[in-house]
Design an enzyme around this catalytic site. Structure first.
Site, short mmCIF file in Angstrom:
data_model
loop_
_atom_site.label_atom_id
_atom_site.label_comp_id
_atom_site.label_asym_id
_atom_site.label_seq_id
_atom_site.Cartn_x
_atom_site.Cartn_y
_atom_site.Cartn_z
CG ASP A 36 1.67 -8.57 8.54
OD1 ASP A 36 1.04 -7.49 8.90
OD2 ASP A 36 1.51 -9.70 8.90
CG HIS A 53 -1.12 2.12 9.54
ND1 HIS A 53 -0.64 0.99 9.07
CD2 HIS A 53 -2.39 2.01 10.00
CE1 HIS A 53 -1.75 0.00 9.53
NE2 HIS A 53 -2.67 0.74 9.88
CG LEU A 147 13.13 0.74 -7.98
CD1 LEU A 147 13.46 -1.04 -7.74
CD2 LEU A 147 12.87 1.27 -6.72
#
Ligand code: FPP
Length: 257
Positions: A36, A53, A147
């Site tokens: 955020d 962004h 991962l």
């Protein structure tokens, strides 16, 4: 289970992968992040939101790398919520464009770094080219053992739970499942995260303190950590600090110490 985790953490410490965790504290297997603050990062710099962004997408790349280096097993990133469609069309287009660039550009890096890619969320509203990129990445990385990166795309936890309930109800109606046999395990097995351990820690950046319809079922016993930095400024130091804080938390899962 707990001692196995400690053993793994100790092994990583001796291998120098995790330098700064307090001694003997377990590292989280699954880190989930609500990214955020892209917009605020941009407006503080008098830049258009898309600049935030773009920088946020770079942070995704570095965060994935850091999680791999730290030996984290699962990283779930909230990249686009089912509510994000309510944003202005050009911002939605920018986010989808960045996602497309990310998926195209990272496939090689996923492979090189032994990353398994997965995505959760409702794909029916995503464009066909994005769905194809997701499916390709999932298929091509499915045998990687490092991962697991899970991108939540057009994801909403309430919709995910409702879909699970529909599937279970259908099985009951067909006589494949008895209503009295439905347990928490049944529900979890019908969520999109079936087979993925619940997040140990959920981090939200930018100082906001809410879950915003993210992994609501799976968050039952997650540790929540809110950091003030905007997502574009999130880095390995902040991540390690969050892991240290996690290592100091006492997780009781409802039991008494
Ligand atoms: C919140 O910032 C962030 C999002 C809407 C989603 C996260 C998107 C990215 C990190 C960029 C692209 C992602 C990928 C995977 C390539 P906000 O716009 O709500 O910030 P604000 O609250 O300050 O306005």
């Amino acid at each position: 289970m707990f001692s196995q985790r400690l053993e793994r953490a100790a092994k990583r410490l001796t291998e120098g992968q995790i330098a700064d965790l307090p001694d003997g504290k377990p590292v989280p297997a699954h880190v989930a992040i609500i990214m955020d603050g892209n917009g605020r990062w941009a407006s503080e710099r008098y830049l258009p939101r898309v600049a935030g962004h773009k920088k946020g997408a770079d942070t995704v790349r570095s965060c994935v790398r850091s999680c791999g280096e730290l030996g984290i097993s699962y990283l779930t990133l909230y990249a686009f919520s089912s509510e994000n469609w309510k944003r202005p069309l050009d911002e939605v287009d920018d986010l989808m464009g960045l996602l497309k660039i990310y998926l195209k550009s990272e496939l090689e890096a996923f492979h090189k770094n032994n990353i398994r890619f997965r995505s959760i969320g409702d794909r029916s509203r995503l464009s066909t080219d994005i769905v194809k990129l997701i499916e390709d990445a999932e298929r091509k990385t499915e045998n990687n053992s490092g991962l697991t990166l899970i991108l939540a795309l057009n994801y909403g936890a309430q919709a995910e739970i409702a879909a699970a309930v529909r599937q279970i109800a259908t099985k009951v109606a067909k006589g494949e499942l008895a209503a009295e046999d439905i347990t928490e395990v049944t529900v979890a097995a019908h969520l999109q995260t079936a087979g993925i351990p619940d997040p140990d820690i959920i981090i939200r950046t930018s100082g906001e303190q809410r879950l915003s319809n993210f992994l609501l079922w799976q968050a039952a016993y997650s540790e929540l950590l809110f950091v003030d930095e905007f997502w574009p400024d999130f880095n390995k130091d902040i991540l390690v600090r969050a892991l240290e804080e996690y290592g100091c938390r006492e997780r009781r899962f409802g039991a008494r110490p």
